[in-house]
Each structure stands twice: as C-alpha cells, then as structure tokens.
Design an enzyme around this catalytic site. Sequence first.
Site, mmCIF file in Angstrom:
data_model
loop_
_atom_site.group_PDB
_atom_site.id
_atom_site.type_symbol
_atom_site.label_atom_id
_atom_site.label_comp_id
_atom_site.label_asym_id
_atom_site.label_seq_id
_atom_site.Cartn_x
_atom_site.Cartn_y
_atom_site.Cartn_z
ATOM 1 C CG LEU A 44 -2.061 -0.898 1.327
ATOM 2 C CD1 LEU A 44 -2.770 -0.949 2.667
ATOM 3 C CD2 LEU A 44 -3.255 -0.457 0.045
ATOM 4 C CG ASP A 45 0.732 4.140 -3.258
ATOM 5 O OD1 ASP A 45 1.793 3.496 -3.585
ATOM 6 O OD2 ASP A 45 -0.030 4.431 -4.065
ATOM 7 N N PRO A 46 2.112 4.990 0.930
ATOM 8 C CG PRO A 46 4.215 5.992 1.165
ATOM 9 C CD PRO A 46 3.575 5.212 0.183
ATOM 10 C CG LEU A 47 -2.701 8.905 -0.510
ATOM 11 C CD1 LEU A 47 -2.680 10.278 0.512
ATOM 12 C CD2 LEU A 47 -2.823 8.989 -1.665
ATOM 13 C CB ALA A 48 -3.183 3.307 0.668
#
Length: 304
Positions: A44-48
């Site tokens: 998962l991206d850091p944003l997610a």
Amino acid sequence: MRRSFRDIHGILLLDKPLGLSSNQALQTARRLVGAAKGGHTGSLDPLATGLLPLCFGEATKLAGWLLGSRKAYEAEVRLGATTTTADLEGEVVETRPVPALDTAAIEAALAPLRGRIVQVPPAYSAIKQDGVPLYVKARRGETVDVPSREVEVYRLDVLERTTDTIRLHVECGSGTYVRSLAVDLGANLGCGAHLTALRRLWVEPFMAPAMITLDQLRAAAEAGPDPLDACLLPVAAGLAHVPRVDLDPEGTRVLGFGQPVPLGEGATPGRCGVWGADGRLMALGDVDGAGVLRVLRGLNLPSV
C-alpha cells in the site's frame, strides 16, 4: 523495547496507518511480534490506510499466492487537477474547471473503467523496468515509458459526491492501480482528477477482517506473549477460500517426500490446502484433471 526474534507462524491483519510505507509497517510489526521472518502480501502506498496482511514464519510461503487475490477499497477522488504522481503527494500538472455533473454523466465516465480493462500504471509506481522501480527513474527526471496492462475491475460505484470530489467503492484484481482509475475517470469527465485518499477494506480471503492497529499490537507486546500471539491468525486462514484435502497416512507419507498423490477421479481440480493424517497443514497444493495432487508450496509447521 528490545525483543528477541523467534520462530512464529501466522498472519496479522494489520490496519496500516497513514504515512508509513508497507515495508516500514511490516518491519515495525515484525519487531513487535518478534518474528524471525516476515513479509507482506501486496504493498500500500504511504498515502493509503487499511488492510495489509502480514505473513510471519511459514505463512510467508503463502504471500505470493495472496498477492493475486481480489481486493476492495474506498477511494476519494478530487476533480479539476492532475498531479505528477496521480495523488495529492505530487505536484499539480494542470488544472481545469469542473463541469456541472449529474448522475448520468458520472456513470457514463465510470462505465468504461469496469470489467477487463487496459490500464496504464502511474509513472511513480513500484513496477520495475530494467531492474529499477519506475518511481526511482521518475524522481531522477528520466522519461518513463510505462507499459499498459490488463486488469480486472469488478465493482466501481459512487458512494458520495460533492462539487469537486467523488468517493468510490472499488473491487479489483491483482495489479490494478486505483490512482490510475482516478486519472482515467478525470479524463473521461474532461476535467482531470487525482486520488486524495485510499483505504483498503478487504483482501480475499479476509473479507470481513478484524484489523489490528500498530498501537494495539504495541499494547499486546507489552502485556506478554499470549496477548501478542492472540493477534495472529493461523497459517490456515490464508487458505480459507480454497478446498481442503485431508490425506490418509500413506498419502501423508508420499506427499512428505514431495511426490504426487493420486486422489482419484472424484477429486476437485484446482488449488487446495493439504492436511496430513496428523492434522497438520502440509502444503498449498494443486489437483489436476486426473485427480493427482501436487505440491505448489510445502509448509513445515509444527505438529498439532
């Protein structure tokens, strides 16, 4: 708190916090659990935020199998601007006015993004080209030629919308980038768009996950090994969505040598979990059309 590592086998359904990479979340959880070996099943991206299944010990052998599973997300898309990364972490490339949109216009823009579609992943992605992640090349300022790929989008539904945002429910297969869905939606609407928030709700077979936060895991670690181990699911939970095959003593012996086991014509073809006569999960297996069982990934779990 310094913790010694141990041989522990299981799956942790982590609720990944905002701002951490998947690997950072994995290493933090692995240290808290004290697992000698760990891996995650799809980044998962850091944003997610949301569900990140972590595998420890022998469960890591199933990580690649779980990578291809169906997944669900809740996504927030901001209309009227495109960014370099296709999310809010990038620089704004272009802004456009958002037209007045009714339900029919949004549905018409979403319809081509459902089903088996061809998608171009973001240039800022972990896909490797010549052994180098694309995001590394993009950050160097290199021109990145991102190859398109076929992906499956099972559901793409509007949950809520305002003048310039749309909140979506997304169910998709492996390799699908929700950031690219946001970009394509903006293109279809003629105003551009980027992803502003993303939460993973579930990953097959964990369809109704009781997720554990890092704070809960820290509290369990301070309470002792029993509360900590209670945070983990057994390795078998990763095979809950495939048939179970129970072997007799002879089949157990044969499979233990890595040899095929004839199950007979009544056996269900396809992937399966394989249990030995002693009740121990032995392998992820595959049964062919002739009813012959073969090992895909052998598991070395302690006897029950």
